[in-house]
Every structure is written in C-alpha cells, then in structure tokens.
Scaffold this motif. Structure first.
Motif, PDB file in Angstrom:
ATOM      1  N   PRO A  21       0.793  -1.246   0.000  1.00  0.00           N
ATOM      2  CA  PRO A  21       0.000   0.000   0.000  1.00  0.00           C
ATOM      3  C   PRO A  21       0.819   1.287   0.000  1.00  0.00           C
ATOM      4  N   ASN A  22       2.002   1.260   0.651  1.00  0.00           N
ATOM      5  CA  ASN A  22       2.786   2.504   0.693  1.00  0.00           C
ATOM      6  C   ASN A  22       3.162   2.989  -0.700  1.00  0.00           C
ATOM      7  N   ASN A  69      -7.651   0.946   7.868  1.00  0.00           N
ATOM      8  CA  ASN A  69      -6.912   2.225   7.781  1.00  0.00           C
ATOM      9  C   ASN A  69      -7.692   3.256   6.966  1.00  0.00           C
ATOM     10  N   ILE A  70      -7.788   4.441   7.506  1.00  0.00           N
ATOM     11  CA  ILE A  70      -8.498   5.512   6.799  1.00  0.00           C
ATOM     12  C   ILE A  70      -7.501   6.607   6.408  1.00  0.00           C
ATOM     13  N   ILE A 127      -1.062   3.850  -2.226  1.00  0.00           N
ATOM     14  CA  ILE A 127      -2.047   4.688  -1.501  1.00  0.00           C
ATOM     15  C   ILE A 127      -1.769   6.185  -1.719  1.00  0.00           C
ATOM     16  N   THR A 174       5.412  -5.255  16.691  1.00  0.00           N
ATOM     17  CA  THR A 174       6.084  -5.977  17.776  1.00  0.00           C
ATOM     18  C   THR A 174       6.723  -7.229  17.177  1.00  0.00           C
ATOM     19  N   ASP A 183      -3.808   6.062  14.923  1.00  0.00           N
ATOM     20  CA  ASP A 183      -2.684   5.260  14.429  1.00  0.00           C
ATOM     21  C   ASP A 183      -1.377   6.055  14.521  1.00  0.00           C
ATOM     22  N   ASP A 184      -0.272   5.340  14.516  1.00  0.00           N
ATOM     23  CA  ASP A 184       1.084   5.952  14.539  1.00  0.00           C
ATOM     24  C   ASP A 184       1.197   6.965  15.671  1.00  0.00           C
TER      25      ASP A 184
HETATM   26  N1  LIG Z   1       8.670  -4.155  10.112  1.00  0.00           N
HETATM   27  C1  LIG Z   1       7.506  -4.638  10.534  1.00  0.00           C
HETATM   28  N2  LIG Z   1       6.393  -4.320   9.873  1.00  0.00           N
HETATM   29  C2  LIG Z   1       5.236  -4.835  10.326  1.00  0.00           C
HETATM   30  C3  LIG Z   1       5.154  -5.656  11.436  1.00  0.00           C
HETATM   31  N3  LIG Z   1       3.868  -6.000  11.643  1.00  0.00           N
HETATM   32  C4  LIG Z   1       3.161  -5.396  10.672  1.00  0.00           C
HETATM   33  N4  LIG Z   1       3.988  -4.673   9.872  1.00  0.00           N
HETATM   34  C5  LIG Z   1       3.630  -3.823   8.742  1.00  0.00           C
HETATM   35  O1  LIG Z   1       3.379  -2.550   9.280  1.00  0.00           O
HETATM   36  C6  LIG Z   1       2.301  -1.920   8.619  1.00  0.00           C
HETATM   37  C7  LIG Z   1       1.260  -1.579   9.599  1.00  0.00           C
HETATM   38  O2  LIG Z   1       0.264  -0.864   9.054  1.00  0.00           O
HETATM   39  P1  LIG Z   1       0.055   0.666   9.275  1.00  0.00           P
HETATM   40  O3  LIG Z   1       0.948   1.232  10.316  1.00  0.00           O
HETATM   41  O4  LIG Z   1      -1.396   0.860   9.475  1.00  0.00           O
HETATM   42  O5  LIG Z   1       0.504   1.290   7.887  1.00  0.00           O
HETATM   43  C8  LIG Z   1      -0.146   0.954   6.736  1.00  0.00           C
HETATM   44  C9  LIG Z   1      -1.255   1.878   6.423  1.00  0.00           C
HETATM   45  O6  LIG Z   1      -0.928   3.187   6.815  1.00  0.00           O
HETATM   46  C10 LIG Z   1      -1.313   1.802   4.929  1.00  0.00           C
HETATM   47  N5  LIG Z   1      -2.428   0.952   4.549  1.00  0.00           N
HETATM   48  C11 LIG Z   1      -2.503  -0.378   4.537  1.00  0.00           C
HETATM   49  N6  LIG Z   1      -3.695  -0.777   4.123  1.00  0.00           N
HETATM   50  C12 LIG Z   1      -4.435   0.330   3.886  1.00  0.00           C
HETATM   51  C13 LIG Z   1      -5.768   0.585   3.455  1.00  0.00           C
HETATM   52  O7  LIG Z   1      -6.577  -0.294   3.235  1.00  0.00           O
HETATM   53  N7  LIG Z   1      -6.155   1.900   3.317  1.00  0.00           N
HETATM   54  C14 LIG Z   1      -5.302   2.891   3.610  1.00  0.00           C
HETATM   55  N8  LIG Z   1      -5.754   4.139   3.456  1.00  0.00           N
HETATM   56  N9  LIG Z   1      -4.056   2.695   4.016  1.00  0.00           N
HETATM   57  C15 LIG Z   1      -3.622   1.420   4.148  1.00  0.00           C
HETATM   58  O8  LIG Z   1      -0.129   1.258   4.457  1.00  0.00           O
HETATM   59  C16 LIG Z   1       0.758   1.133   5.555  1.00  0.00           C
HETATM   60  C17 LIG Z   1       1.660  -0.030   5.316  1.00  0.00           C
HETATM   61  O9  LIG Z   1       0.964  -1.162   5.245  1.00  0.00           O
HETATM   62  P2  LIG Z   1       1.711  -2.564   5.059  1.00  0.00           P
HETATM   63  O10 LIG Z   1       2.706  -2.426   3.976  1.00  0.00           O
HETATM   64  O11 LIG Z   1       0.671  -3.599   4.990  1.00  0.00           O
HETATM   65  O12 LIG Z   1       2.510  -2.660   6.379  1.00  0.00           O
HETATM   66  C18 LIG Z   1       1.831  -2.922   7.568  1.00  0.00           C
HETATM   67  C19 LIG Z   1       2.345  -4.268   8.115  1.00  0.00           C
HETATM   68  O13 LIG Z   1       2.553  -5.240   7.132  1.00  0.00           O
HETATM   69  C20 LIG Z   1       6.373  -5.975  12.134  1.00  0.00           C
HETATM   70  O14 LIG Z   1       6.421  -6.707  13.146  1.00  0.00           O
HETATM   71  N10 LIG Z   1       7.501  -5.438  11.647  1.00  0.00           N
END
Ligand SMILES: Nc1nc2c(ncn2[C@@H]2O[C@@H]3COP(=O)(O)O[C@H]4[C@@H](O)[C@H](n5cnc6c(=O)[nH]c(N)nc65)O[C@@H]4COP(=O)(O)O[C@H]3[C@H]2O)c(=O)[nH]1
Length: 640
Positions: free
Chosen positions: A428-429, A472-473, A432, A593, A534-535
């Motif tokens: 998504p990064n 996530n919004i 999005i 975590t 979040d964050d």
């Molecule tokens: N290094 C590490 N990473 C971990 C760990 N556990 C989870 N993660 C990753 O950290 C991100 C957590 O999601 P986020 O902070 O909401 O951050 C999300 C969120 O802000 C956004 N995102 C994801 N799905 C959606 C969505 O459906 N809509 C919107 N608007 N944003 C989304 O993309 C960001 C990244 O998503 P992902 O690539 O899936 O990456 C997710 C997840 O795969 C861990 O133990 N270590």
C-alpha cells in the motif's frame, strides 16, 4: 474669431475723385426706390431668400469710402480690427500717390484675400491680360468702365455681396466641419487610447498573478515555449526550476491568510530583485514559483544563481511581529539533457522538487534517471490502479491483534495488497499516496470497507467470537464530509455490526484540521463504530485536541515499539503513552512488535494489545481464519 465677425459685411469704395465718391454714395446708400425694388425682386429670383436678407430696404449697403489706395487699405485693416469685414471693393485704377489701383488691390488681398474687387476705370490703358499677368488668374475681379450706370453698380454690388456671403457661408461651414472632424478625431483617438489601455490592463490581468504581479501559469507557458524555441535554434541550454516554500501552509494556517499573502509578496519581491531580466519568474500556485533560466553556460553557473536565490528567500523576515525564516525546496530539469518539450521539462522539474522536499530544507535537486524511473512507475500505477478494482486485483490481508491480558486474538487489522499481474504484490505505501493524489482513494476505501465488513460478517456468522476489524483511513477521507455516509452504506450493505468495525486514523491526519475532523469523528461515532489513533507519538498532538477526539484506542507507533528494549527514550515515551492512555480510559495497542523482549516489556508497562511479526505477519483471509479458529496464542513464558 470668425464667429465674432459682424454679420453684415461692408462695401469699400476707393477713388481719388470726390465727385465719383459722391456718386457711389448716392447709389449705394440711398433708400429703395422703384428701381432698387425691381433690383431686389431680380435678386430674389436669382439668389433666393438669402439675397433678400443681405441688405435692408431702408439702407442699401454698409459702405466705406477712401480717397486713396493707402487709405482704403488702412480702412480694411481698421474694420478687420473691429471685427468687420469688407466683402466688395470698388477701386479706381488711376490714383495719384504711392499706390495705383493694382497696387491697392494687391495690398487689399494681402490683408483679406476674400475681398471681391471691381476695377473702375475710365481708361483702357490696362487690358484684362495685363491685369491678369500682374495679379494672376482670379474669379474675384471684375472690370467696370466709367462712366458707370447706377443699375450697374447696384447689380454688381448686390451680386458680389451675395457671392461673398455664399463663399463666407461655405467657408464657415467648412471651418465648422473641420472643427467637428477634429473634435471627432480627437474623441476617437481618446476612445482608442482608452481601449488600448483597457486591453493592455486586461491582457496583464490574464497573464499575471493578482497577488504578486508575477507572470502566471499562462504567461509562463508562453515564455517557456519561446525560450525553448530559441534554445533549440541557437543550441543554448535552458533550465526549468520549481521553487516551493517549505512550511508555508503552517504559516498560512497559523498566522492567517493576510500574513501568508504578505509573506508571498515579500519573497516574490526578493526573488525578482536578483533574477536576470531575461529569465522568467512566475507564480503558479499557492507557494509554488517557477523560474526559467535561459542561455547559461554551465550547470554550476545556474546552481550558483539558485544558491543566491535560496539565500535571499531564507533571510529572516517579520511576520505578524514575529521573525520567521522561510526555507524552500528547488527541483530543476534541463534542456537538452532531460527533455525537449515544455510539458516534460515542467513535469520533471516538479518531480525533482518533490524529491528535494523529501531530503530536507533549502535543497536543490536536479532531475536524474532514478527520478525518471519513479515518475514512470507513478504514471503506470496511476493508470492501472483505475482498472485494478474492476479487475479484482485488490486483496485484503489481515494481521492478528493479540490481547496480552487474555492471551487470545481479539481483532485483526485489514491491510491492502494489490496483486498486479506483472509487477506482483504491490504494497500500500507504493500506491495509496498516488490514490490520494488522484482522488482514487475514495473508491479504494469503499472497496476496502466493503470487503472488510463482508469478511467480518462471514467470520461472525461462522461462529468466530468477538472479532474487531481495524481498517486504515486515509487523511483525505477524514477530511471528506461524505465519508460517514460511505461507512454507513458499507455497514448496511454487509450487515456487519458497527461495534466490530474500527477505523484507524493517523495522528497527523487527525491533527491536520481538528476543527473539521472532531465533528466528523463524532458523526462516525454516532454510527456505532470504534475509532483509534494510528502511529501515535509521531504527530504533533496537541493535548487539548487529544482530549476532544472521541477515540477508543491509541496505536503506539512502531518506531518506538521497535526500540522499546534498546533505547531509553523510546522506553520512556512508550511508558508515558501507555500511562496517559490508561488515564484517559483508552486502550493501547503496540504495532510492529517483533521480539519476545518487546512483548514482555510492553506487557510490563501495561500495554493492552500487540500486533506484529512476533505473533503473525499479515495473512490472507483463509490463513487468518485458521488462526482465528484456534483462538488462543502462545504468550511469552514470562507472561504465562
Ligand atoms: N517491520 C515490521 N512491519 C510490520 C510488522 N507488523 C506489521 N507490519 C507492517 O506494518 C504496517 C502496519 O500498518 P500501518 O501502520 O497501518 O501502515 C499501513 C497503512 O498506513 C497503509 N495501509 C494499509 N492498508 C491500507 C488501506 O486499506 N487503506 C489505507 N488508506 N491505508 C492502508 O499502508 C501502511 C503499510 O501497510 P503494510 O505495507 O501492509 O505494512 C503494515 C504491516 O505489514 C512488524 O512486526 N515489523
């Protein structure tokens, strides 16, 4: 002058013989008798009404007499001086003294060239040819032989007087016409000048920015086209620079638009003062300026100029009584290296500017190959994302959230993936932010919400207990008035329990415009959904606003979690956030975590929930379902 002239003109008689003068007097000034009445009738039939009006019955003519040529000329001068004109002059040919008849006539015409002259002579010593040779061909001269008849004098006087009147009338009409034309021409010239001035003003308005008076986008494109054509013709170089002020939005929001405007004007003036006259500096948006540098020798020379520009922008300035330092980010593209058309050069300079912004303040970034690759990828993603929803290429992964008190999964976070047929899984990064920029985020969010609620409902119905699904919004959605109705639509369409849906809003997007987001959050809460920040810990939360946010949960930012066991500061921040959350009655979840130590430390600090690779990476719906059926997870030994 002409208007001041008395209407009735005079007749001048010049003769050295007093008896002749007397005869003239009798003829011209005696009241009407039968013969003059007949003459009047004749005049009327010949010349019409005006002739009748030219002299009255009681006094035939206004007549002036002179016994010498010199006296005659003096008389004409005097009459002119008194605004009187002589229409007809009867001039004797042979006169003693300095001026004979012809000399008199020449002088009379010098004084007033319109006088109709009658030469009266008893001698045939001057033929018509001689006279014409001396004074030129003219229709203003008649010859009358003495002795003359009374009727001859009256007829001639009357006819010439009428001729003079007609000529005079025509002359004054012409003068009037000329005057009228001159006035009209002047009026038209004035109107034309006015119109030109107005067109110039209009043209200026259309091509310049209202606030700074710099060229606007329209003029920039025009100048850039010209500069590029010139550069191609003369094989010179051209640089397009995007200049964006950092933190301008903050200054504008914080100090108000008037202060923001004032700042933009000051910066525009400073830049104008140092750019070359041959270059173009334009303002194309809020805090975006474009500089076109043409005909420079080396890149270093242009860079040196841009460094000076940064120097002048970042000189401290007074804003609403406070000293502020404005920094900027500059992105540049060049001809011929980066592109040979206006659109590409602007696009590449813009991309370089974004890259500069990402690297800090007062940075100049030249466009390069890796930026080109980024842009190409961005364009591809933008184009194909539109199709991705229709082609069913989006997929939700679910990452379990573990309750540290109970040792079981109580929720999942839905994480979006794009299964691209050629590029594989896109995270998504990568897409999005592009969806946010292009407005596609609304469709994406609707799809995610529908899919998550549908999955939640399926799990609920299959008997999986008490599951919370977090979605996530995006910042764009939280600033969209239509968002609550979108959520409501998804809940009704799927029949998912609103209490089980959690909307994750990042701290920075919640803080972006709290006066708008707080009421919107209340609308969402009214639907029955849960809200989490979040964050948490990375934004600039104002504690006053935090108190006003109707949220249920704080999600500790992963950067603190990952250092919670290794960095004292992160440990202290995590501990403080957990304590604050508890005090505010909010549950606290730690994301990312990864290790047992982290889980234990977080539990010791009182953290309620954790999410991360330690328990599970994000899973497909099917994989997640298997885990959910198991229910309990193995907590670290220290916590069992
Ligand atoms: N290094 C590490 N990473 C971990 C760990 N556990 C989870 N993660 C990753 O950290 C991100 C957590 O999601 P986020 O902070 O909401 O951050 C999300 C969120 O802000 C956004 N995102 C994801 N799905 C959606 C969505 O459906 N809509 C919107 N608007 N944003 C989304 O993309 C960001 C990244 O998503 P992902 O690539 O899936 O990456 C997710 C997840 O795969 C861990 O133990 N270590």
């Amino acid at each position: 002058m002409e208007e001041l002239m008395r209407e009735e003109p005079a007749i001048l008689v010049v003769d050295d013989n007093p008896q002749v003068l007397d005869s003239y007097r009798k003829i011209l000034t005696t009241p009407t008798d039968k013969s003059t009445a007949a003459l009047n009738a004749l005049e009327q039939s010949l010349f019409g009404k005006s002739a009748q009006a030219s002299h009255s019955d009681s006094q035939q003519f206004i007549v002036e007499f002179a016994s010498s040529g010199q006296a005659g000329c003096e008389k004409v001068k005097q009459l002119l001086h008194d605004n009187l004109r002589v229409a007809v002059a009867f001039v004797d040919m042979r006169m003693p003294g300095k001026m004979d008849g012809l000399q008199t006539i020449e002088t009379l015409w010098l004084i007033d060239p319109n006088i109709q002259v009658v030469i009266c002579s008893a001698y045939a010593d001057n033929s018509w040819e001689d006279i014409s040779a001396r004074i030129g061909q003219t229709d203003q001269l008649l010859i009358l032989r003495k002795p003359f008849e009374r009727i001859e004098i009256l007829q001639i006087a009357s006819a010439l007087l009428n001729k003079w009147n007609l000529l005079h009338e025509r002359e004054s009409q012409l003068t009037q016409l000329e005057h009228c034309i001159a006035e009209r021409t002047q009026h038209l010239q004035k109107a034309l000048q006015e119109r030109e001035r107005f067109e110039h003003q209009l043209q200026h308005k259309v091509t310049h920015d209202d606030l700074t008076d710099l060229p606007n986008r329209t003029l920039l494109l025009d100048r850039l086209n010209q500069a590029l054509t010139k550069a191609k013709r003369y094989h010179t170089r051209l640089m397009v620079c995007f200049i964006d002020l950092d933190r301008f939005k903050y200054i504008n929001d914080h100090f108000g638009h008037d202060v923001g405007d004032q700042l933009l004007c000051t910066i525009a003036e400073r830049m104008t003062a140092i750019v070359r006259k041959s270059d173009t500096l334009a303002r194309i948006g809020g805090d975006e300026f474009v500089l076109v540098i043409s005909d420079y020798d080396r890149t270093e020379t242009a860079m040196h100029g841009l460094q000076r520009l940064i120097g002048c922008i970042s000189k401290p300035l007074q804003v609403a009584g406070t000293e502020v330092e404005v920094t900027c980010s500059i992105g540049c593209s060049t001809y011929p290296e980066d592109g040979d058309d206006v659109t590409s050069l602007l696009k590449f300079a813009d991309a370089a500017m974004y890259s500069a912004k990402a690297h800090g303040c007062n940075i100049i970034q030249l466009y390069n190959a890796s930026l080109r690759a980024n842009i190409e990828e961005r364009i591809r993603i933008e184009t194909e994302l539109r199709q991705a929803i229709k082609r069913n290429q989006l997929q939700l992964y679910y990452q379990p959230q573990v309750d540290l008190h109970r040792g079981c999964v109580t929720g999942v976070e839905a994480l979006l993936r794009w299964q691209h047929p050629e590029l594989g899984t896109i995270l998504p990064n990568r897409f999005i932010p592009i969806a946010e920029d292009t407005g596609l985020i609304r469709q994406v969010t609707e799809w995610v919400l529908q899919e998550a609620c549908k999955q939640g409902k399926t799990w609920q119905e299959s008997g999986i207990e008490m599951l919370q699904i977090a979605v996530n919004i995006s910042a764009k959605q939280i600033n969209d008035v239509a968002f609550p109705s979108l959520v409501s639509r998804c809940l009704s369409a799927t029949g998912f329990d609103p209490e089980r849906l959690e909307l994750e809003i990042t701290e920075s997007s919640a803080m972006e415009n709290p006066d708008f987001t707080i009421p919107l959050m209340h609308l969402l809460k009214a639907l029955g959904v849960k809200l989490s920040i979040d964050d948490f810990g990375t934004g600039y939360s104002n504690m006053y606003y935090l108190k006003s946010f109707p949220v249920d949960k704080l999600k500790l930012d992963g950067s603190f979690v990952q250092e919670v066991t290794t960095d004292k500061c992160s440990h202290a921040i995590v501990s403080a956030i957990i304590t604050m959350g508890q005090a505010l009655g909010l549950s606290v979840i730690a994301e990312m975590t990864e290790t047992e130590d982290q889980v234990v430390t977080l539990a010791e600090q009182g953290c309620d929930l954790v999410q991360g690779f330690y328990f599970s990476k994000p899973l497909t719906a099917l994989e997640c379902e298997k885990l959910l059926w198991k229910g309990a997870v193995a907590l670290p030994k220290a916590l069992q």
